[in-house]
Design an enzyme around this catalytic site. Structure first.
Site, short mmCIF file in Angstrom:
data_model
loop_
_atom_site.label_atom_id
_atom_site.label_comp_id
_atom_site.label_asym_id
_atom_site.label_seq_id
_atom_site.Cartn_x
_atom_site.Cartn_y
_atom_site.Cartn_z
N SER A 11 35.33 40.06 35.30
CA SER A 11 35.78 40.68 36.56
C SER A 11 34.98 41.93 36.92
O SER A 11 34.60 42.71 36.05
CB SER A 11 37.26 41.07 36.41
OG SER A 11 37.65 41.95 37.44
N TYR A 30 34.01 41.66 43.35
CA TYR A 30 34.83 42.22 44.41
C TYR A 30 33.84 42.90 45.33
O TYR A 30 33.15 43.84 44.91
CB TYR A 30 35.84 43.23 43.85
CG TYR A 30 37.13 42.60 43.38
CD1 TYR A 30 37.79 41.65 44.17
CD2 TYR A 30 37.72 42.98 42.18
CE1 TYR A 30 38.99 41.08 43.75
CE2 TYR A 30 38.92 42.41 41.76
CZ TYR A 30 39.54 41.46 42.56
OH TYR A 30 40.72 40.90 42.14
N THR A 58 35.39 36.77 45.12
CA THR A 58 36.82 36.65 45.43
C THR A 58 37.06 37.04 46.89
O THR A 58 36.83 38.18 47.29
CB THR A 58 37.63 37.54 44.46
OG1 THR A 58 37.36 37.05 43.13
CG2 THR A 58 39.12 37.45 44.73
N HIS A 73 45.29 33.40 43.72
CA HIS A 73 45.26 34.63 42.93
C HIS A 73 46.54 34.76 42.09
O HIS A 73 47.05 35.86 41.86
CB HIS A 73 45.11 35.84 43.87
CG HIS A 73 44.31 36.99 43.31
ND1 HIS A 73 43.08 37.36 43.81
CD2 HIS A 73 44.57 37.86 42.31
CE1 HIS A 73 42.64 38.42 43.15
NE2 HIS A 73 43.52 38.74 42.22
#
Ligand code: FNR
Length: 391
Positions: free
Chosen positions: A133, A157, A183, A289
């Site tokens: 992530s 992100y 995302t 999500h």
């Protein structure tokens, strides 16, 4: 692995468990997802537990993700010679030993001190792909180093500071990640009642900001040294974390910019899947999500067949949101997913026992999947299709 245990994940794990049982030992990490989750509740701080378990608004989508799986039933076939089962597959150009990767889950330092390093170690011990992530508590470079030869993808992100977003893409490419998961469902954080009630946002405690604080572009935005000016750095992070102004034109730009295959995550509408492929996506991740973004949203699994219909012939389709056991993965694969992402279950394993906990949860999950595949009468995950579903 050089040992006397069977090679296939199912018989291997069963042999291990029953052999340990003869020595008086039972599995340390609960096998049942429900028991695992409630054990994690005891192991985590209340804020961390709520952060992981919670979802948007009334959490109706968290519940719906599970209910919807229950509406599909598997239909086993007999006498099909399933002694050797092939779980390997290739997704968006990445060769995987299992049709499963670990979903991108940020801020793992609130779960266990080993954080993403522990998760990556377990992934590498099992040669199980991992998606790292943007909001990790460990830099993407350190996570990749821990993964070694195990497949790693990087989840972006997309920052409102576009040079910072570019820098993340460049760093991920340089570090050796094999794909970029973008995302799309988080242009803003959603209304999460549990976190609001506790007034808890992990980033304020500087959890989940490692990639930002280590980034030269990010550092150039903060007066002085980030290490000496953490408050200003957190404020800068909050300022640039996401970008609600993004459009498909930006996505198209990213597909051109990135040398890595780009895989949008959070796609639910078949029209969005088509638009993503038109723009150059190498695959799509059907996901809501884990019910953390749009309260009242459709279950991800309910949208999987429509997305597969729309783009499944052109690109690979991955799936997450509600995968708890092997049967869930088999259903998603039967509905046309090429691989699934495992989320909350491995996080609870991390909470209970760090890398060993993640490994144990994943070993159980893969064993269940392997046995389920054979018991359905199928010997190759790539052959799964709707014929194994009833109705
Ligand atoms: C997430 N998820 C997520 N997704 C993402 O793209 N980047 C991220 O940093 C995170 N962080 C994150 C933290 C926590 C605590 C959770 C539970 C989830 C979403 C994740 O990738 C995946 O989509 C969901 O976890 C799937 O739902 P289930 O199966 O875990 O319920």
């Amino acid at each position: 692995m050089a040992d006397d245990l069977p090679d296939q994940p199912g018989p291997r794990r069963m042999t291990q468990v029953f052999t340990d049982g003869m020595a008086g030992e039972t599995p340390g990490v609960p096998l049942s997802y429900e028991v695992l989750e409630s054990a994690a509740l005891d192991a985590l701080s209340p804020s961390a537990y709520d952060y992981v378990a919670g979802g948007a608004g009334s959490e109706s989508t968290v519940d719906r993700n599970r209910e919807a799986f229950g509406e599909y039933r598997l239909l086993p076939r007999m006498l099909r010679g399933v002694g050797e089962r092939d779980l390997s597959t290739t997704v968006c150009g990445t060769e995987l030993n299992h049709p499963v990767m670990l979903a991108p889950v940020g801020v793992q330092s609130i779960i266990h001190e080993g954080a993403e390093r522990a998760t990556a170690r377990a992934a590498s011990e099992l040669d199980l792909g991992m998606v790292a992530s943007s909001a990790a508590s460990t830099t993407l470079e350190d996570i990749h180093a821990e993964l070694g030869e195990t497949p790693g993808w990087f989840q972006l992100y997309w920052s409102s500071d576009h040079e910072l977003a570019e820098s993340f893409v460049d760093r991920a490419t340089e570090a050796g990640y094999e794909a970029l998961v973008v995302t799309l469902d988080t242009p803003m954080l959603a209304w999460r009642e549990r976190d609001m009630q506790r007034a808890y946002l992990p980033f304020l405690d500087r959890d989940g900001v490692a990639n930002y604080f280590a980034d030269p572009t990010f550092q150039s935005r903060v007066d002085g040294d980030v290490a000496d000016n953490k408050r200003a750095a957190v404020e800068e992070f909050l300022e640039v974390f996401s970008d609600p102004t993004l459009t498909w034109d930006d996505f198209e730009w990213l597909c051109e910019y990135s040398d890595l295959p780009v895989v949008p995550k959070g796609v639910l509408h078949p029209g969005d899947a088509e638009r993503a492929v038109e723009a150059g996506a190498a695959g799509v991740v059907v996901s809501n999500h884990g019910g953390r973004q749009v309260d009242g949203a459709v279950a991800a699994v309910e949208q999987l067949p429509a997305v597969v219909d729309a783009v499944g012939d052109e690109v690979d389709v991955l799936f997450d949101s509600g995968i708890r056991r092997g049967a869930d993965a088999l259903k998603a694969l039967a509905l046309g997913a090429d691989a699934v992402l495992l989320g909350r279950p491995y996080v609870y394993g991390l909470a209970l026992d760090g890398a060993d906990g993640v490994r144990e949860v994943c070993e159980n999950f893969l064993a269940d999947l392997d046995l389920g595949l054979g018991l359905l009468g199928c010997d190759d995950v790539d052959d799964l299709d709707e014929s194994v579903l009833a109705g």
